[in-house]
Design a protein around this motif. Structure first.
Motif, mmCIF file in Angstrom:
data_model
loop_
_atom_site.group_PDB
_atom_site.id
_atom_site.type_symbol
_atom_site.label_atom_id
_atom_site.label_comp_id
_atom_site.label_asym_id
_atom_site.label_seq_id
_atom_site.Cartn_x
_atom_site.Cartn_y
_atom_site.Cartn_z
ATOM 1 N N ALA A 150 0.552 -1.424 0.324
ATOM 2 C CA ALA A 150 0.066 0.052 0.416
ATOM 3 C C ALA A 150 0.840 1.119 -0.065
ATOM 4 C CB ALA A 150 -0.856 0.152 1.140
ATOM 5 N N LYS A 151 2.071 1.518 0.221
ATOM 6 C CA LYS A 151 2.925 2.314 0.774
ATOM 7 C C LYS A 151 3.482 3.066 -0.614
ATOM 8 C CE LYS A 151 3.378 2.897 6.066
ATOM 9 N NZ LYS A 151 2.946 3.648 6.567
ATOM 10 N N ALA A 152 4.024 1.529 -1.183
ATOM 11 C CA ALA A 152 4.860 1.320 -2.339
ATOM 12 C C ALA A 152 3.718 2.468 -3.069
ATOM 13 C CB ALA A 152 5.221 0.868 -2.536
ATOM 14 N N ARG A 153 2.670 1.243 -2.970
ATOM 15 C CA ARG A 153 1.144 1.981 -4.260
ATOM 16 C C ARG A 153 0.912 3.441 -4.420
ATOM 17 N NH1 ARG A 153 -2.467 -0.461 -7.840
ATOM 18 N NH2 ARG A 153 -4.474 0.996 -8.493
ATOM 19 N N GLN A 154 0.996 3.950 -3.494
ATOM 20 C CA GLN A 154 0.891 5.893 -3.111
ATOM 21 C C GLN A 154 2.647 5.678 -3.452
ATOM 22 O OE1 GLN A 154 0.108 6.463 1.254
ATOM 23 N NE2 GLN A 154 0.526 8.779 1.411
ATOM 24 N N ALA A 155 3.438 5.389 -3.250
ATOM 25 C CA ALA A 155 4.669 6.225 -3.398
ATOM 26 C C ALA A 155 4.716 6.332 -5.138
ATOM 27 C CB ALA A 155 5.645 5.709 -2.903
ATOM 28 N N VAL A 156 4.378 5.474 -5.653
ATOM 29 C CA VAL A 156 4.016 5.686 -7.158
ATOM 30 C C VAL A 156 3.030 6.953 -7.303
ATOM 31 C CG1 VAL A 156 3.727 4.656 -9.143
ATOM 32 C CG2 VAL A 156 4.651 3.417 -7.599
ATOM 33 N N GLN A 157 1.692 6.690 -7.022
ATOM 34 C CA GLN A 157 0.569 7.318 -7.036
ATOM 35 C C GLN A 157 1.773 8.749 -7.507
ATOM 36 O OE1 GLN A 157 -2.905 7.454 -8.250
ATOM 37 N NE2 GLN A 157 -2.383 9.429 -8.504
ATOM 38 N N GLU A 158 2.113 9.766 -6.497
ATOM 39 C CA GLU A 158 2.479 10.756 -5.525
ATOM 40 C C GLU A 158 4.279 10.598 -6.706
ATOM 41 O OE1 GLU A 158 4.385 10.698 -1.411
ATOM 42 O OE2 GLU A 158 2.096 10.051 -0.984
ATOM 43 N N VAL A 159 4.638 10.228 -7.615
ATOM 44 C CA VAL A 159 5.349 10.339 -8.208
ATOM 45 C C VAL A 159 4.336 10.592 -8.958
ATOM 46 C CG1 VAL A 159 6.762 9.119 -9.754
ATOM 47 C CG2 VAL A 159 7.466 9.220 -7.353
ATOM 48 N N ALA A 160 3.421 10.486 -9.717
ATOM 49 C CA ALA A 160 2.315 10.263 -11.123
ATOM 50 C C ALA A 160 1.580 11.690 -10.515
ATOM 51 C CB ALA A 160 1.780 9.698 -11.041
ATOM 52 N N ASP A 161 1.780 11.418 -9.885
ATOM 53 C CA ASP A 161 0.925 13.051 -9.932
ATOM 54 C C ASP A 161 1.686 15.006 -9.806
ATOM 55 O OD1 ASP A 161 -1.767 11.853 -9.031
ATOM 56 O OD2 ASP A 161 -1.193 12.215 -6.674
ATOM 57 N N LYS A 162 2.607 13.956 -9.514
ATOM 58 C CA LYS A 162 4.147 15.475 -9.626
ATOM 59 C C LYS A 162 4.258 15.581 -11.199
ATOM 60 C CE LYS A 162 6.820 16.071 -5.635
ATOM 61 N NZ LYS A 162 6.867 17.104 -5.244
ATOM 62 N N LEU A 163 4.484 14.605 -11.534
ATOM 63 C CA LEU A 163 4.897 14.366 -13.180
ATOM 64 C C LEU A 163 3.977 14.866 -13.969
ATOM 65 C CD1 LEU A 163 6.257 10.705 -14.139
ATOM 66 C CD2 LEU A 163 7.482 13.145 -14.271
ATOM 67 N N ALA A 164 2.317 14.585 -12.706
ATOM 68 C CA ALA A 164 0.954 15.289 -13.933
ATOM 69 C C ALA A 164 1.027 16.805 -14.416
ATOM 70 C CB ALA A 164 -0.085 14.493 -14.167
ATOM 71 N N GLU A 165 1.474 17.263 -12.400
ATOM 72 C CA GLU A 165 1.306 18.557 -13.042
ATOM 73 C C GLU A 165 2.787 19.877 -13.503
ATOM 74 O OE1 GLU A 165 3.086 21.144 -9.114
ATOM 75 O OE2 GLU A 165 1.550 19.645 -7.949
ATOM 76 N N ARG A 166 3.423 18.772 -13.643
ATOM 77 C CA ARG A 166 5.327 18.958 -13.866
ATOM 78 C C ARG A 166 4.858 19.737 -15.090
ATOM 79 N NH1 ARG A 166 10.164 17.339 -11.045
ATOM 80 N NH2 ARG A 166 11.387 20.035 -12.576
ATOM 81 N N PHE A 167 5.050 18.395 -16.169
ATOM 82 C CA PHE A 167 5.185 18.047 -17.285
ATOM 83 C C PHE A 167 4.065 17.739 -17.903
ATOM 84 C CE2 PHE A 167 8.554 16.565 -15.087
ATOM 85 C CZ PHE A 167 9.917 17.507 -15.610
ATOM 86 N N GLY A 168 2.745 17.840 -17.363
ATOM 87 C CA GLY A 168 1.066 17.574 -18.226
ATOM 88 C C GLY A 168 1.277 16.008 -18.873
ATOM 89 N N ILE A 169 1.640 14.999 -17.917
ATOM 90 C CA ILE A 169 1.585 13.977 -18.585
ATOM 91 C C ILE A 169 0.195 13.101 -17.967
ATOM 92 C CG2 ILE A 169 2.482 11.272 -17.894
ATOM 93 C CD1 ILE A 169 5.617 12.421 -17.739
ATOM 94 N N ASP A 170 -0.306 11.997 -19.215
ATOM 95 C CA ASP A 170 -1.801 11.896 -18.318
ATOM 96 C C ASP A 170 -0.778 9.981 -18.006
ATOM 97 O OD1 ASP A 170 -2.865 13.915 -18.967
ATOM 98 O OD2 ASP A 170 -2.841 12.847 -21.870
ATOM 99 N N TYR A 171 -1.803 10.196 -17.349
ATOM 100 C CA TYR A 171 -1.356 8.727 -16.310
ATOM 101 C C TYR A 171 -3.151 7.809 -16.483
ATOM 102 C CZ TYR A 171 -1.784 10.039 -11.693
ATOM 103 O OH TYR A 171 -3.073 10.325 -10.103
ATOM 104 N N ASP A 172 -2.483 6.180 -15.947
ATOM 105 C CA ASP A 172 -4.518 5.527 -15.694
ATOM 106 C C ASP A 172 -3.129 4.201 -14.591
ATOM 107 O OD1 ASP A 172 -3.153 4.738 -18.028
ATOM 108 O OD2 ASP A 172 -5.404 3.630 -17.880
ATOM 109 N N TRP A 173 -4.005 3.924 -13.665
ATOM 110 C CA TRP A 173 -4.009 2.476 -13.189
ATOM 111 C C TRP A 173 -4.162 1.371 -13.694
ATOM 112 C CZ3 TRP A 173 0.431 1.494 -9.435
ATOM 113 C CH2 TRP A 173 0.806 2.588 -8.869
ATOM 114 N N ASN A 174 -3.188 0.262 -14.165
ATOM 115 C CA ASN A 174 -4.123 -0.639 -14.848
ATOM 116 C C ASN A 174 -3.328 -2.139 -13.974
ATOM 117 O OD1 ASN A 174 -5.034 -3.037 -16.330
ATOM 118 N ND2 ASN A 174 -4.181 -2.552 -17.439
ATOM 119 N N GLY A 175 -4.421 -2.329 -12.679
ATOM 120 C CA GLY A 175 -3.546 -3.411 -11.398
ATOM 121 C C GLY A 175 -3.157 -2.491 -10.924
ATOM 122 N N ASP A 176 -1.591 -3.670 -11.060
ATOM 123 C CA ASP A 176 -0.056 -2.713 -10.318
ATOM 124 C C ASP A 176 1.158 -1.780 -11.438
ATOM 125 O OD1 ASP A 176 -0.899 -3.129 -7.424
ATOM 126 O OD2 ASP A 176 -0.055 -4.987 -7.324
#
Length: 91
Positions: free
Chosen positions: A15-41
């Motif tokens: 759960a903590k690892a997934r949250q950390a990946v989510q935080e990285v994705a949020d930062k990438l989306a904010e900084r670089f306009g990257i779109d993302y989505d989860w498919n399982g893990d």
């Protein structure tokens, strides 16, 4: 073959690892306009010139990305930033 292929070990609970990946994705989306989505893990991400994924496993994660022609000129700095963020978030 991906332009970027980084494997990184971690010791976080799932759960903590997934949250950390989510935080990285949020930062990438904010900084670089990257779109993302989860498919399982697996977190898939894309924007013009780059597409890839972060595969989350119990003791490791793997970042793979394909860089377009223009983005390939920045492969070194992109890899360095990914490794820095992984070290920061996952130790």
């Amino acid at each position: 073959m991906p332009s970027i292929d980084i494997r990184h070990a971690h010791s976080l609970p799932h759960a903590k690892a997934r949250q950390a990946v989510q935080e990285v994705a949020d930062k990438l989306a904010e900084r670089f306009g990257i779109d993302y989505d989860w498919n399982g893990d697996t977190l898939n991400f894309a924007r013009g010139g780059v597409d890839g994924k972060i595969d989350l496993a119990p003791k490791s994660l793997r970042v793979t990305a394909n860089l377009g022609f223009l983005m390939s000129a920045f492969k070194g700095p992109i890899e360095s930033e990914i490794k820095r963020v992984l070290d920061e978030r996952f130790g």
